[in-house]
Structures are given as structure tokens and as C-alpha cells.
Design a protein around this motif. Structure first.
Motif, PDB file in Angstrom:
ATOM      1  N   GLN A  90       0.641  -0.803   0.264  1.00  0.00           N
ATOM      2  CA  GLN A  90      -0.042  -0.040   0.067  1.00  0.00           C
ATOM      3  C   GLN A  90       1.012   1.193   0.086  1.00  0.00           C
ATOM      4  OE1 GLN A  90      -1.977  -0.920   3.409  1.00  0.00           O
ATOM      5  NE2 GLN A  90      -3.478  -1.545   3.039  1.00  0.00           N
ATOM      6  N   ARG A  91       1.762   1.334   1.184  1.00  0.00           N
ATOM      7  CA  ARG A  91       2.850   2.271   1.017  1.00  0.00           C
ATOM      8  C   ARG A  91       2.844   2.622  -0.808  1.00  0.00           C
ATOM      9  NH1 ARG A  91       5.733   3.333   6.100  1.00  0.00           N
ATOM     10  NH2 ARG A  91       7.239   3.590   4.671  1.00  0.00           N
ATOM     11  N   VAL A  92       4.045   1.204  -1.720  1.00  0.00           N
ATOM     12  CA  VAL A  92       4.623   2.108  -2.934  1.00  0.00           C
ATOM     13  C   VAL A  92       3.179   2.296  -3.794  1.00  0.00           C
ATOM     14  CG1 VAL A  92       5.374   0.507  -4.865  1.00  0.00           C
ATOM     15  CG2 VAL A  92       6.164  -0.157  -2.584  1.00  0.00           C
ATOM     16  N   GLN A  93       1.910   1.628  -3.397  1.00  0.00           N
ATOM     17  CA  GLN A  93       0.702   2.415  -3.919  1.00  0.00           C
ATOM     18  C   GLN A  93       0.794   3.951  -4.242  1.00  0.00           C
ATOM     19  OE1 GLN A  93      -1.918  -0.551  -3.420  1.00  0.00           O
ATOM     20  NE2 GLN A  93      -1.240  -1.924  -5.264  1.00  0.00           N
ATOM     21  N   ASN A  94       1.034   4.229  -2.969  1.00  0.00           N
ATOM     22  CA  ASN A  94       0.687   5.892  -2.423  1.00  0.00           C
ATOM     23  C   ASN A  94       1.959   6.551  -3.238  1.00  0.00           C
ATOM     24  OD1 ASN A  94      -1.808   5.442  -1.223  1.00  0.00           O
ATOM     25  ND2 ASN A  94      -0.550   4.304   0.536  1.00  0.00           N
ATOM     26  N   HIS A  95       2.510   6.225  -3.708  1.00  0.00           N
ATOM     27  CA  HIS A  95       3.844   6.635  -4.011  1.00  0.00           C
ATOM     28  C   HIS A  95       3.709   7.904  -5.097  1.00  0.00           C
ATOM     29  CE1 HIS A  95       7.390   4.892  -2.535  1.00  0.00           C
ATOM     30  NE2 HIS A  95       7.043   4.403  -1.810  1.00  0.00           N
TER      31      HIS A  95
END
Length: 110
Positions: free
Chosen positions: A23-28
Motif C-alpha cells: 500500500q505504501r508503494v501504491q501511494n508513491h
């Protein structure tokens, strides 16, 4: 603005559990811009509205990062258990496309 509110609500409804690495990568910003460009490239109308969508996404991302930095301090992404799966998302075409766009925006004068 609705996605900002949704993101913050999701962050608080996880009972103080941290967001996983995927999820953190998708929020980049790179991932978001790449996904937006791929989605909008499928029609003529998408090509026309793409610059406006990119600007809106960048503004939304800046607001989101200011809010989340004030609210909570997240652990490093490398320490999360699903970090290896998140690396697969960083190698997707959408993420690479977003990185190239951001790099091009930084050095537009060259």
C-alpha cells in the motif's frame, strides 16, 4: 480531495496498525502518475485531459504528504514484512513510467 479523506480514514481505521509495504508503494507519486497515464492513454479524450489530471494528482499528493507527516510517523518501508512483494510493484511499467515523468519534470529545461 475525496481520496485524501479516504486515505486518512483508512489509516485510522486500521486500529493503529501500520500500512503494509504494498500500500505504501501504491501511494508513491510515481505509481499514481504512471497508473493515471496508462489509464488515460486509451482514448483521445484521455490524452486531452491527461495534463490536468497529472497536475491535480501532484497537488493532491503534496497535500496528502503534509497531512500524513503531521499525523503519524511511519516506519521505514524496508522493515515491513511484505517488502519483497512491494519491490515487484516498483518494477511495474506504471511505476517506471511515473518515475520517468517526474524526472522529466525536474529537468524540463535540458
Amino acid at each position: 480531495m475525496s481520496s485524501i479523506k479516504k486515505y486518512i480514514d483508512d489509516m485510522f481505521t486500521q486500529n493503529n496498525q501500520h500500512i503494509n509495504a504494498i500500500q505504501r508503494v501504491q501511494n508513491h507519486l510515481s505509481y499514481k502518475l504512471g497508473r493515471l497515464m496508462i489509464k488515460n492513454s486509451k482514448s483521445i479524450f484521455g490524452w486531452i485531459k491527461m495534463p490536468f489530471s497529472i497536475i491535480a494528482t501532484i497537488r493532491e499528493y503534496k497535500i496528502l504528504t503534509k497531512l500524513t507527516n503531521r499525523i503519524t510517523k511511519l516506519p521505514k518501508i524496508e522493515t515491513l514484512p511484505d517488502y519483497n512483494e512491494a519491490l515487484k510493484y516498483k518494477n511495474l511499467m506504471g511505476y517506471k513510467l511515473g518515475e520517468a515523468l517526474l524526472k522529466g519534470l525536474e529537468t524540463w529545461y535540458k
